[in-house]
Design a protein around this motif. Structure first.
Motif, PDB file in Angstrom:
ATOM      1  N   HIS A   1       0.572  -1.290   0.084  1.00 49.50           N
ATOM      2  CA  HIS A   1       0.207  -0.109  -0.161  1.00 49.50           C
ATOM      3  C   HIS A   1       0.801   1.190  -0.041  1.00 49.50           C
ATOM      4  CE1 HIS A   1      -3.646  -2.034   0.521  1.00 49.50           C
ATOM      5  NE2 HIS A   1      -3.219  -2.889   1.438  1.00 49.50           N
ATOM      6  N   ASP A   2       2.210   1.192  -0.167  1.00 49.77           N
ATOM      7  CA  ASP A   2       2.998   2.192   0.098  1.00 49.77           C
ATOM      8  C   ASP A   2       2.785   3.201  -1.320  1.00 49.77           C
ATOM      9  OD1 ASP A   2       3.838   1.468   2.431  1.00 49.77           O
ATOM     10  OD2 ASP A   2       6.110   0.808   1.885  1.00 49.77           O
ATOM     11  N   LYS A   3       2.239   2.802  -2.347  1.00 46.59           N
ATOM     12  CA  LYS A   3       2.085   3.461  -3.490  1.00 46.59           C
ATOM     13  C   LYS A   3       1.223   4.662  -3.414  1.00 46.59           C
ATOM     14  CE  LYS A   3      -1.530   0.413  -5.169  1.00 46.59           C
ATOM     15  NZ  LYS A   3      -1.848  -0.714  -6.263  1.00 46.59           N
ATOM     16  N   ARG A   4       0.366   4.625  -2.242  1.00 44.88           N
ATOM     17  CA  ARG A   4      -0.453   5.772  -1.979  1.00 44.88           C
ATOM     18  C   ARG A   4       0.455   7.149  -1.407  1.00 44.88           C
ATOM     19  NH1 ARG A   4      -3.810   3.308   2.859  1.00 44.88           N
ATOM     20  NH2 ARG A   4      -3.602   1.590   1.593  1.00 44.88           N
ATOM     21  N   TYR A   5       1.607   6.663  -1.139  1.00 49.41           N
ATOM     22  CA  TYR A   5       2.419   7.751  -0.514  1.00 49.41           C
ATOM     23  C   TYR A   5       3.573   8.061  -1.324  1.00 49.41           C
ATOM     24  CZ  TYR A   5       0.383   5.476   3.752  1.00 49.41           C
ATOM     25  OH  TYR A   5      -0.439   4.898   4.566  1.00 49.41           O
ATOM     26  N   SER A   6       3.469   7.647  -2.759  1.00 52.13           N
ATOM     27  CA  SER A   6       4.704   7.725  -3.651  1.00 52.13           C
ATOM     28  C   SER A   6       4.904   9.255  -4.064  1.00 52.13           C
ATOM     29  CB  SER A   6       4.155   6.848  -4.868  1.00 52.13           C
ATOM     30  OG  SER A   6       3.205   7.414  -5.445  1.00 52.13           O
ATOM     31  N   TRP A   7       3.919   9.974  -3.849  1.00 50.90           N
ATOM     32  CA  TRP A   7       4.175  11.451  -4.276  1.00 50.90           C
ATOM     33  C   TRP A   7       5.212  12.211  -3.231  1.00 50.90           C
ATOM     34  CZ3 TRP A   7       3.028  16.021  -1.150  1.00 50.90           C
ATOM     35  CH2 TRP A   7       2.959  17.171  -1.918  1.00 50.90           C
ATOM     36  N   PHE A   8       5.473  11.765  -2.099  1.00 52.60           N
ATOM     37  CA  PHE A   8       6.272  12.159  -0.938  1.00 52.60           C
ATOM     38  C   PHE A   8       7.679  11.846  -1.287  1.00 52.60           C
ATOM     39  CE2 PHE A   8       2.104  11.903   1.088  1.00 52.60           C
ATOM     40  CZ  PHE A   8       2.029  13.314   1.730  1.00 52.60           C
ATOM     41  N   LYS A   9       7.753  10.914  -1.993  1.00 51.49           N
ATOM     42  CA  LYS A   9       9.139  10.008  -1.944  1.00 51.49           C
ATOM     43  C   LYS A   9      10.223  10.856  -2.494  1.00 51.49           C
ATOM     44  CE  LYS A   9      10.825   5.362  -2.725  1.00 51.49           C
ATOM     45  NZ  LYS A   9      10.490   3.959  -3.452  1.00 51.49           N
ATOM     46  N   ASP A  10      10.009  11.657  -3.483  1.00 53.61           N
ATOM     47  CA  ASP A  10      11.287  12.327  -4.236  1.00 53.61           C
ATOM     48  C   ASP A  10      11.572  13.519  -3.524  1.00 53.61           C
ATOM     49  OD1 ASP A  10       8.856  13.735  -4.477  1.00 53.61           O
ATOM     50  OD2 ASP A  10       9.489  14.601  -6.705  1.00 53.61           O
ATOM     51  N   ASP A  11      11.062  14.062  -2.501  1.00 49.48           N
ATOM     52  CA  ASP A  11      11.375  15.394  -1.735  1.00 49.48           C
ATOM     53  C   ASP A  11      11.089  15.249  -0.210  1.00 49.48           C
ATOM     54  OD1 ASP A  11      11.854  17.891  -0.970  1.00 49.48           O
ATOM     55  OD2 ASP A  11      11.178  18.757  -2.757  1.00 49.48           O
ATOM     56  N   ASN A  12      12.190  15.235   0.592  1.00 44.35           N
ATOM     57  CA  ASN A  12      11.842  15.474   2.009  1.00 44.35           C
ATOM     58  C   ASN A  12      11.004  16.677   2.574  1.00 44.35           C
ATOM     59  OD1 ASN A  12      12.963  12.753   2.554  1.00 44.35           O
ATOM     60  ND2 ASN A  12      14.909  13.682   3.069  1.00 44.35           N
ATOM     61  N   GLN A  13      11.161  17.511   1.666  1.00 46.68           N
ATOM     62  CA  GLN A  13      10.547  18.846   2.057  1.00 46.68           C
ATOM     63  C   GLN A  13       8.940  18.725   2.027  1.00 46.68           C
ATOM     64  OE1 GLN A  13      11.597  22.512  -0.069  1.00 46.68           O
ATOM     65  NE2 GLN A  13      13.679  21.965  -0.107  1.00 46.68           N
ATOM     66  N   LYS A  14       8.552  17.745   1.010  1.00 43.12           N
ATOM     67  CA  LYS A  14       7.246  17.245   1.406  1.00 43.12           C
ATOM     68  C   LYS A  14       6.635  16.663   2.572  1.00 43.12           C
ATOM     69  CE  LYS A  14       6.637  16.826  -3.862  1.00 43.12           C
ATOM     70  NZ  LYS A  14       6.446  15.821  -5.014  1.00 43.12           N
ATOM     71  N   CYS A  15       7.640  15.925   3.001  1.00 44.49           N
ATOM     72  CA  CYS A  15       7.389  15.325   4.479  1.00 44.49           C
ATOM     73  C   CYS A  15       7.309  16.281   5.344  1.00 44.49           C
ATOM     74  CB  CYS A  15       8.475  14.083   4.684  1.00 44.49           C
ATOM     75  SG  CYS A  15       8.710  13.055   3.133  1.00 44.49           S
ATOM     76  N   SER A  16       8.411  17.172   5.239  1.00 44.84           N
ATOM     77  CA  SER A  16       8.185  18.116   6.661  1.00 44.84           C
ATOM     78  C   SER A  16       7.113  18.979   6.402  1.00 44.84           C
ATOM     79  CB  SER A  16       9.396  19.104   6.404  1.00 44.84           C
ATOM     80  OG  SER A  16      10.626  18.596   6.464  1.00 44.84           O
ATOM     81  N   LEU A  17       6.649  19.141   5.327  1.00 44.51           N
ATOM     82  CA  LEU A  17       5.206  19.914   5.165  1.00 44.51           C
ATOM     83  C   LEU A  17       3.970  19.318   5.546  1.00 44.51           C
ATOM     84  CD1 LEU A  17       3.363  22.403   4.181  1.00 44.51           C
ATOM     85  CD2 LEU A  17       3.487  21.152   1.835  1.00 44.51           C
ATOM     86  N   ALA A  18       4.189  17.943   5.120  1.00 44.67           N
ATOM     87  CA  ALA A  18       3.240  17.036   5.852  1.00 44.67           C
ATOM     88  C   ALA A  18       3.142  17.143   7.391  1.00 44.67           C
ATOM     89  CB  ALA A  18       3.401  15.431   5.598  1.00 44.67           C
ATOM     90  N   TYR A  19       4.076  17.074   8.094  1.00 42.20           N
ATOM     91  CA  TYR A  19       4.129  17.163   9.686  1.00 42.20           C
ATOM     92  C   TYR A  19       3.599  18.497  10.066  1.00 42.20           C
ATOM     93  CZ  TYR A  19       5.631  17.287  14.319  1.00 42.20           C
ATOM     94  OH  TYR A  19       5.761  17.351  15.754  1.00 42.20           O
ATOM     95  N   GLU A  20       3.990  19.757   9.387  1.00 45.22           N
ATOM     96  CA  GLU A  20       3.471  20.903   9.684  1.00 45.22           C
ATOM     97  C   GLU A  20       1.992  20.988   9.535  1.00 45.22           C
ATOM     98  OE1 GLU A  20       5.282  23.939   7.301  1.00 45.22           O
ATOM     99  OE2 GLU A  20       7.397  23.086   7.720  1.00 45.22           O
TER     100      GLU A  20
END
Length: 282
Positions: free
Chosen positions: A148-167
């Motif tokens: 099911h990880d494919k649902r998160y693939s949009w975040f994979k290429d940029d850690n800034q997206k992950c940081s924004l997710a936390y914010e």
């Protein structure tokens, strides 16, 4: 190359080959078996000596150790899929604790990585058949979970997206289960592993995070730019739209290009003004 020991524990058990997994299992087995074996006496470099002294005083138990170990430790080949990957270790530890519902390991001591979930399984007071069935089931569930990880693939290429997710989640989802900042893709996966959101809520949140990312990127693109409002004739607007459509660019970009070229060449405006003066008889 196997590590050999010739200490007191080796002599008591009649085994010279060192095995950290065996030592861990024996330690927690003794803690569980006899409350007089002090569980607060954290294992250290004297761990084997402490166990040896206990077994020397209880020789009947020492005689049973090899057999009990064979009955409780499943073959290491069946544990080969368990790596030190942080996400896997956390997921497996949680699943084992929930499934076995035992609290025999109250102190982790120096257990890190895959050693901890394996120790949880080893010291669970069940026969090897039940343990084998459980670990096979967990392996399949892990593979299904990762699918099911494919649902998160949009975040994979940029850690800034992950940081924004936390914010975004901290502000809008009132985080209570995961206070460690999400800084990497693995952090993000671990967060959703723990969150237990419904698929619908997860999809909603991810969609809103993507929208927030687009808005942030748009605001960044406006840096060093100012907004102006112009009144243009219908004829000029038609020409502007025609040029924009021809080159498949926006109105704003069309105007930027035309202004940049005029600033560099200085041809069209001067010529236009000259022609206007001639027509007016100037």
């Amino acid at each position: 190359m196997a590590i050999l020991h010739n200490d007191e524990l080796s002599q008591v058990l009649g085994e010279s080959e060192y095995n950290h997994r065996h030592d861990t299992w024996l330690w927690y087995t003794l803690v569980f078996f006899d409350k007089n074996f002090n569980e607060n006496d954290f294992p250290d470099f004297g761990m084997r000596d402490k166990m040896a002294r206990y077994l020397q005083r209880n020789t009947w138990l020492a005689d049973q150790v090899p057999q009990k170990r064979r009955e409780q430790l499943i073959p290491k080949q069946q544990l080969a899929w368990i790596t030190d990957e942080r996400r896997l270790v956390e997921w497996l530890t949680r699943e084992l604790q929930n499934t076995t519902n035992h609290s025999q390991i109250n102190f982790r001591f120096n257990l890190t990585g895959r050693d901890f979930p394996i120790a949880l399984l080893d010291v669970w007071q069940r026969d090897i058949t039940e343990k084998t069935s459980l670990i096979k089931n967990l392996e399949q569930r892990w593979l299904q979970h990762k699918a099911h990880d494919k649902r998160y693939s949009w975040f994979k290429d940029d850690n800034q997206k992950c940081s924004l997710a936390y914010e975004w989640l901290e502000k809008n989802a009132y985080l209570t289960i995961f206070r460690t900042p999400i800084e990497t893709y693995e952090d993000l996966l671990i967060f959703f592993d723990n969150a237990n959101y419904t698929p619908e809520k997860e999809e909603l949140y991810i969609g809103k995070i993507k929208k927030a990312w687009t808005q942030r990127k748009y605001r960044a693109s406006l840096k060093n730019k100012a907004q102006y409002n112009f009144v243009l004739s219908n004829k000029t607007i038609e020409a502007l739209d025609k040029i924009s459509a021809q080159y498949e660019i926006s109105r704003a970009r069309t105007i930027e290009i035309l202004v940049e070229l005029e600033a560099q060449k200085g041809l069209y405006i001067a010529e236009k003004l000259k022609n206007s003066k001639l027509l007016q008889g100037g």
